[in-house]
Scaffold this active site. Sequence first.
Site, PDB file in Angstrom:
ATOM      1  N   LYS A  48       0.842  -1.204   0.000  1.00  0.00           N
ATOM      2  CA  LYS A  48       0.000   0.000   0.000  1.00  0.00           C
ATOM      3  C   LYS A  48       0.878   1.256   0.000  1.00  0.00           C
ATOM      4  CE  LYS A  48      -3.866  -2.491   1.982  1.00  0.00           C
ATOM      5  NZ  LYS A  48      -4.672  -2.905   3.124  1.00  0.00           N
ATOM      6  N   GLN A  92      -4.756  -1.619   9.293  1.00  0.00           N
ATOM      7  CA  GLN A  92      -4.687  -2.962   8.719  1.00  0.00           C
ATOM      8  C   GLN A  92      -5.291  -3.993   9.673  1.00  0.00           C
ATOM      9  OE1 GLN A  92      -3.639  -3.474   5.582  1.00  0.00           O
ATOM     10  NE2 GLN A  92      -4.019  -5.659   5.708  1.00  0.00           N
ATOM     11  N   ASP A 115     -11.139   2.590   3.511  1.00  0.00           N
ATOM     12  CA  ASP A 115     -11.428   1.157   3.393  1.00  0.00           C
ATOM     13  C   ASP A 115     -12.936   0.902   3.246  1.00  0.00           C
ATOM     14  OD1 ASP A 115      -9.324  -0.717   3.378  1.00  0.00           O
ATOM     15  OD2 ASP A 115      -8.893  -0.380   5.502  1.00  0.00           O
TER      16      ASP A 115
END
Length: 280
Positions: A48, A92, A115
């Site tokens: 990422k 994460q 997200d």
Amino acid sequence: MTIINGKEVSQKLKDDIAAEVKENGYTPGLAVIIVGDDPASRVYVNNKKKACAYCGFHSEEYALAENTTQSELIALIERLNQDENIDGILCQLPLPRHIDEKAVIEAIAPAKDVDAFCEADVGKVMIGNYTFSPCTPAGVMELLKYYHIDVSGKNAVVIGRSNIVGKPMAMLLLHADATVTLCHSKTADLKDICRRADIIVSAVGRIGAVSADMVRDGAVVIDVGINRNSEGKLQGDVDYEAVKEKASYITPVPGGVGPMTIAVLMQNTLKAYKNNKKID
Ligand code: GUN
């Protein structure tokens, strides 16, 4: 049979983003938080960060110790919520067991939830009017679009009912006018259901979850699973070698859906930046 090339499609999306950012002098910022040292999470976070650099984004990594408390993590998120240089915040998953994932996700300001994991975003995805796309399901839809695979009126079977993939995947396919069946570990007659599918999306997380006898000739098979086999190599859910003999299109693992998740994350971060800066 066509092997769907997720690397190529994601590259194209990232190139478009990088060009737009450069041309307009945009400075999107993404904060990536990782707690503990799960090796798979470390790889995802590195990828990422690399994608951010490629797209010309500013990125900040917060690598926190495994024993970080929930309130310390939420305090960091609250600080990043106020930080004008940060447009997107990504924590994460999975988090260590002593931390409540739901509380952490809900601490992220909805305007920075790139997200699309928070309840408000999930609800918007269900209604079909959303700002941030759920990254992996939207990545799958981008692949289908790129390969001109028509979804309307087709029987689509999604296997796996996670909040991150299975449920939003079913919604995006439904919004594209597919007839969707959402299967899971308690589904009876999974094989028969899959055999009627024009499109199968597997998001189970288990090697061998989709075997050739579950796939009808000409079906489109999308493999979201990322598993490690006994030799430590990445492998999807689908019995790839056998299923590719029957499928019309199939995604490999790695190089299929995986890179698309990150490309959509970059799209979402650019969107967050433009929204936060009130750019059309
Ligand atoms: N863990 C597995 N996939 C994801 C993802 O897309 N985002 C985050 N934050 N964690 C994940």
